[in-house]
Structure formats: structure tokens, C-alpha cells
Design an enzyme around this catalytic site. Sequence first.
Site: not given
Ligand code: NI
Length: 163
Positions: A46, A51, A88-89, A130-131, A134
Amino acid sequence: MAVRQITEYPEKILATRGEAVTKFGEELENLCAEMFETMYAAEGVGLAAQQIGLSLRLFVMDCEGVKLIAANPEIIHKEGEQSGQEGCLSVGKVPAVVVRAERATLRAQDIKGEWFECEANGYAARCFQHETDHCNGKLFIDHLPKMRRDMLVKKFQKEKRQR
Ligand code: NI
């Protein structure tokens, strides 16, 4: 299309609620294509617009067979509980156990601006949560008790130095 650079903790944009998506069309389609490309290149499931440094309530995901674009997402229903590893990236994929709802219903607009609802459980439901977080300026580490959060941030900083 291009792979974008991923914004990392503690960049302010990650802690800021995104602006609403109001324009649907070719530009948004191109942006989402780049977001998918960036997500796949980083081997993520995701990716939210914050991000890649854009303050927009928008995310893409491809997780356990659930592939979608979500603009202006909301979680409208949550049920049950699951405890599992999450990363998380934007935090170097350093994992931590996070408690989330086992089942979640996402409401969002698709690439054409049409509202839809999508229900998922397990890992895909975790990804919805999670997304959507964000888009609201919240990271998964914000769900951790302070000590675990501090430890994770230290691990991330170490990982960053070793790149
Ligand atoms: Ni993330």
C-alpha cells in the site's frame, strides 16, 4: 511514469492530514499509476500520497487480491480484533506488532470519482486501516506505546545509516 522517492519519518507531511481529492481525470490517473509503480518497486502492499510528498487524501493498494485506488477514504465499519506484524515504507519497513480491527469496511471514491464500499478482513483490512491513517496524518507507530515506539524509531534510524 516514474518511480517517486518515498518520504520518510519524521517528515512533517506524514503527520499532516491530507487535502481532499477534488479533481478526477487524467492527471489523477497518471499520479495513481506512478504510485503503483513506486509501491511495487519498494515491494510494498500500500502507498499513500503523503508518502511521495503530496498532501492528498489518496492511497493505492494491492494486498491479498484486493487491488484498488481510494480517494477521500474513510473506514465506516470495524469489527473484531487482530494482532499482527505491520511495517511502513516510510519507516524503513521496521516491523512492529499492531492491534487492528479484524474486519473493516472502506468507503472511498474511485479513479472516476464514484463512491464505493469495500469490505475485507485480515491483512487487507489491516492495509485499509494503515493507509487511511496515512491520509489522516497518522503513522502505524502512533499506535504503539511510547517505549516501543522509541525503540522502533531507533531501529529505523540505524537502518537508514546502514543504507
Ligand atoms: Ni505506511
